[in-house]
Design a protein around this motif. Structure first.
Motif, PDB file in Angstrom:
ATOM      1  N   VAL A  45      89.863  81.226  87.430  1.00  0.00           N
ATOM      2  CA  VAL A  45      90.819  80.251  88.361  1.00  0.00           C
ATOM      3  C   VAL A  45      90.568  80.800  89.724  1.00  0.00           C
ATOM      4  CG1 VAL A  45      93.012  79.649  88.770  1.00  0.00           C
ATOM      5  CG2 VAL A  45      92.293  79.851  86.622  1.00  0.00           C
ATOM      6  N   GLU A  46      90.559  81.842  90.001  1.00  0.00           N
ATOM      7  CA  GLU A  46      90.355  82.554  91.328  1.00  0.00           C
ATOM      8  C   GLU A  46      89.146  82.022  91.963  1.00  0.00           C
ATOM      9  OE1 GLU A  46      90.485  86.541  94.248  1.00  0.00           O
ATOM     10  OE2 GLU A  46      91.086  86.841  91.999  1.00  0.00           O
ATOM     11  N   ALA A  47      88.055  82.385  91.251  1.00  0.00           N
ATOM     12  CA  ALA A  47      86.716  81.926  91.527  1.00  0.00           C
ATOM     13  C   ALA A  47      86.834  80.587  91.880  1.00  0.00           C
ATOM     14  CB  ALA A  47      85.891  82.596  90.573  1.00  0.00           C
ATOM     15  N   TYR A  48      87.011  79.590  91.096  1.00  0.00           N
ATOM     16  CA  TYR A  48      87.228  78.020  90.983  1.00  0.00           C
ATOM     17  C   TYR A  48      88.046  77.617  92.590  1.00  0.00           C
ATOM     18  CZ  TYR A  48      88.607  73.353  90.280  1.00  0.00           C
ATOM     19  OH  TYR A  48      88.906  72.060  90.509  1.00  0.00           O
ATOM     20  N   ALA A  49      89.027  78.238  92.834  1.00  0.00           N
ATOM     21  CA  ALA A  49      89.987  77.914  93.770  1.00  0.00           C
ATOM     22  C   ALA A  49      89.191  78.349  95.216  1.00  0.00           C
ATOM     23  CB  ALA A  49      91.172  78.560  93.684  1.00  0.00           C
ATOM     24  N   LYS A  50      88.501  79.537  95.202  1.00  0.00           N
ATOM     25  CA  LYS A  50      88.057  80.002  96.365  1.00  0.00           C
ATOM     26  C   LYS A  50      86.732  79.332  96.572  1.00  0.00           C
ATOM     27  CE  LYS A  50      89.947  84.763  96.685  1.00  0.00           C
ATOM     28  NZ  LYS A  50      89.585  86.102  96.529  1.00  0.00           N
ATOM     29  N   GLY A  51      86.003  78.905  95.663  1.00  0.00           N
ATOM     30  CA  GLY A  51      84.880  77.911  95.743  1.00  0.00           C
ATOM     31  C   GLY A  51      84.987  76.464  96.049  1.00  0.00           C
ATOM     32  N   ALA A  52      86.269  76.012  96.023  1.00  0.00           N
ATOM     33  CA  ALA A  52      86.603  74.702  95.873  1.00  0.00           C
ATOM     34  C   ALA A  52      86.092  74.004  97.202  1.00  0.00           C
ATOM     35  CB  ALA A  52      87.735  74.247  95.482  1.00  0.00           C
ATOM     36  N   GLU A  53      86.288  74.539  98.362  1.00  0.00           N
ATOM     37  CA  GLU A  53      86.295  73.878  99.579  1.00  0.00           C
ATOM     38  C   GLU A  53      84.781  73.461  99.753  1.00  0.00           C
ATOM     39  OE1 GLU A  53      86.007  76.294 103.690  1.00  0.00           O
ATOM     40  OE2 GLU A  53      87.122  77.649 102.230  1.00  0.00           O
ATOM     41  N   VAL A  54      83.830  74.062  99.232  1.00  0.00           N
ATOM     42  CA  VAL A  54      82.482  73.649  99.349  1.00  0.00           C
ATOM     43  C   VAL A  54      82.215  72.323  98.282  1.00  0.00           C
ATOM     44  CG1 VAL A  54      81.440  75.844 100.476  1.00  0.00           C
ATOM     45  CG2 VAL A  54      81.494  75.147  98.000  1.00  0.00           C
ATOM     46  N   LYS A  55      82.820  72.037  97.277  1.00  0.00           N
ATOM     47  CA  LYS A  55      82.806  71.023  96.399  1.00  0.00           C
ATOM     48  C   LYS A  55      83.491  70.050  96.445  1.00  0.00           C
ATOM     49  CE  LYS A  55      81.439  73.078  92.252  1.00  0.00           C
ATOM     50  NZ  LYS A  55      81.844  73.877  91.168  1.00  0.00           N
ATOM     51  N   TYR A  56      84.648  70.163  96.798  1.00  0.00           N
ATOM     52  CA  TYR A  56      85.725  68.925  96.876  1.00  0.00           C
ATOM     53  C   TYR A  56      86.210  68.770  97.881  1.00  0.00           C
ATOM     54  CZ  TYR A  56      85.076  70.704  91.768  1.00  0.00           C
ATOM     55  OH  TYR A  56      84.545  71.114  90.756  1.00  0.00           O
ATOM     56  N   ASP A  57      87.050  67.672  98.016  1.00  0.00           N
ATOM     57  CA  ASP A  57      88.086  67.340  99.114  1.00  0.00           C
ATOM     58  C   ASP A  57      89.613  67.518  98.706  1.00  0.00           C
ATOM     59  OD1 ASP A  57      86.287  65.643 100.972  1.00  0.00           O
ATOM     60  OD2 ASP A  57      86.190  64.670  99.389  1.00  0.00           O
ATOM     61  N   LEU A  58      89.858  67.677  97.466  1.00  0.00           N
ATOM     62  CA  LEU A  58      91.170  68.107  97.077  1.00  0.00           C
ATOM     63  C   LEU A  58      91.391  68.489  95.649  1.00  0.00           C
ATOM     64  CD1 LEU A  58      92.958  65.795  95.431  1.00  0.00           C
ATOM     65  CD2 LEU A  58      92.938  64.956  97.612  1.00  0.00           C
ATOM     66  N   ILE A  59      91.984  69.198  95.027  1.00  0.00           N
ATOM     67  CA  ILE A  59      92.225  69.422  93.511  1.00  0.00           C
ATOM     68  C   ILE A  59      93.614  68.758  93.140  1.00  0.00           C
ATOM     69  CG2 ILE A  59      92.511  71.525  92.151  1.00  0.00           C
ATOM     70  CD1 ILE A  59      90.984  72.956  94.440  1.00  0.00           C
ATOM     71  N   ILE A  60      93.331  68.282  92.012  1.00  0.00           N
ATOM     72  CA  ILE A  60      94.341  68.079  90.796  1.00  0.00           C
ATOM     73  C   ILE A  60      94.316  69.120  89.771  1.00  0.00           C
ATOM     74  CG2 ILE A  60      95.282  66.373  89.193  1.00  0.00           C
ATOM     75  CD1 ILE A  60      93.838  64.265  90.874  1.00  0.00           C
ATOM     76  N   ALA A  61      95.617  70.013  89.688  1.00  0.00           N
ATOM     77  CA  ALA A  61      95.623  71.032  88.950  1.00  0.00           C
ATOM     78  C   ALA A  61      96.581  70.455  87.840  1.00  0.00           C
ATOM     79  CB  ALA A  61      96.002  72.125  89.455  1.00  0.00           C
ATOM     80  N   ALA A  62      96.413  70.434  86.304  1.00  0.00           N
ATOM     81  CA  ALA A  62      97.192  69.989  85.568  1.00  0.00           C
ATOM     82  C   ALA A  62      97.436  71.521  84.475  1.00  0.00           C
ATOM     83  CB  ALA A  62      96.732  68.846  84.579  1.00  0.00           C
ATOM     84  N   ALA A  63      99.087  71.506  84.212  1.00  0.00           N
ATOM     85  CA  ALA A  63      99.303  72.715  83.091  1.00  0.00           C
ATOM     86  C   ALA A  63     100.604  72.431  82.601  1.00  0.00           C
ATOM     87  CB  ALA A  63      99.242  73.999  83.953  1.00  0.00           C
ATOM     88  N   GLY A  64     100.803  72.835  81.476  1.00  0.00           N
ATOM     89  CA  GLY A  64     102.235  72.711  80.927  1.00  0.00           C
ATOM     90  C   GLY A  64     102.738  74.261  80.880  1.00  0.00           C
ATOM     91  N   MET A  65     103.884  74.270  80.042  1.00  0.00           N
ATOM     92  CA  MET A  65     104.672  75.616  79.721  1.00  0.00           C
ATOM     93  C   MET A  65     105.212  75.793  81.292  1.00  0.00           C
ATOM     94  SD  MET A  65     104.692  75.495  76.559  1.00  0.00           S
ATOM     95  CE  MET A  65     104.974  77.137  75.754  1.00  0.00           C
ATOM     96  N   ALA A  66     104.662  77.250  81.495  1.00  0.00           N
ATOM     97  CA  ALA A  66     105.074  77.799  82.780  1.00  0.00           C
ATOM     98  C   ALA A  66     104.340  77.351  83.949  1.00  0.00           C
ATOM     99  CB  ALA A  66     104.922  79.470  82.786  1.00  0.00           C
ATOM    100  N   ALA A  67     103.553  76.450  83.698  1.00  0.00           N
ATOM    101  CA  ALA A  67     102.535  75.974  84.766  1.00  0.00           C
ATOM    102  C   ALA A  67     102.236  76.791  85.891  1.00  0.00           C
ATOM    103  CB  ALA A  67     103.281  74.583  85.034  1.00  0.00           C
ATOM    104  N   ALA A  68     101.672  77.781  85.775  1.00  0.00           N
ATOM    105  CA  ALA A  68     101.336  78.943  86.930  1.00  0.00           C
ATOM    106  C   ALA A  68     100.144  78.193  87.642  1.00  0.00           C
ATOM    107  CB  ALA A  68     101.176  80.027  86.572  1.00  0.00           C
TER     108      ALA A  68
END
Length: 149
Positions: A45-68
């Motif tokens: 998750v950390e690697a995904y987020a840190k590398g996101a700015e070169v791939k995406y304009d924004l992020i949609i993050a979906a999660a259940g339970m504690a949803a961290a």
């Protein structure tokens, strides 16, 4: 390049996110989907987020339970993050909703309703329309159709 990153905490979340996919396709917005858990695969998750700015304009993050997941992603990127709380049997998704909307100052996460994947895609399009004029026109047409019923 107009592209959204979608990250879900579990494969089971994909069924809810199909509505986001369909809406993004309707707007002509490219996207990728990644499965990574803030609890089970935190380094991914950390690697995904840190590398996101070169791939995406924004992020949609979906999660259940504690949803961290949405908050952890937001902590590691400067891109806008839209959280989708996923319904669960234990607390009907309220735990996920509260986890997403109760972020500390400096780590904002936008939130939609429980299982509100379609609205997450529409909100993403509205944010992207600030940068992409052709998308703005598609949104105007989309809203016009909704208003006409």
């Amino acid at each position: 390049m107009m592209k959204v990153g979608i990250i879900v905490g579990s494969k089971s979340d994909l069924a809810v996110m199909e509505k986001a996919e369909a809406q993004l396709k309707e707007f002509g917005i490219a996207y990728d989907i990644t499965i990574a858990s803030a609890h089970r695969t935190p380094k991914k998750v950390e690697a995904y987020a840190k590398g996101a700015e070169v791939k995406y304009d924004l992020i949609i993050a979906a999660a259940g339970m504690a949803a961290a997941l949405p908050g952890v992603v937001a902590a590691h990127t400067h891109l806008p993050v839209i959280g989708v709380p996923i319904h669960s049997k234990a607390l009907s998704g309220h735990d996920a909703l509260f986890s997403i909307v109760q972020m500390p100052p400096g780590v904002p996460v936008a939130s939609v309703a429980i299982d509100g994947a379609k609205n997450a895609a529409i909100l993403a399009a509205e944010i992207l329309a600030l940068k992409y004029p052709k998308l703005r026109q598609k949104l105007k047409h989309f809203k016009f159709k909704i208003a006409k019923g």
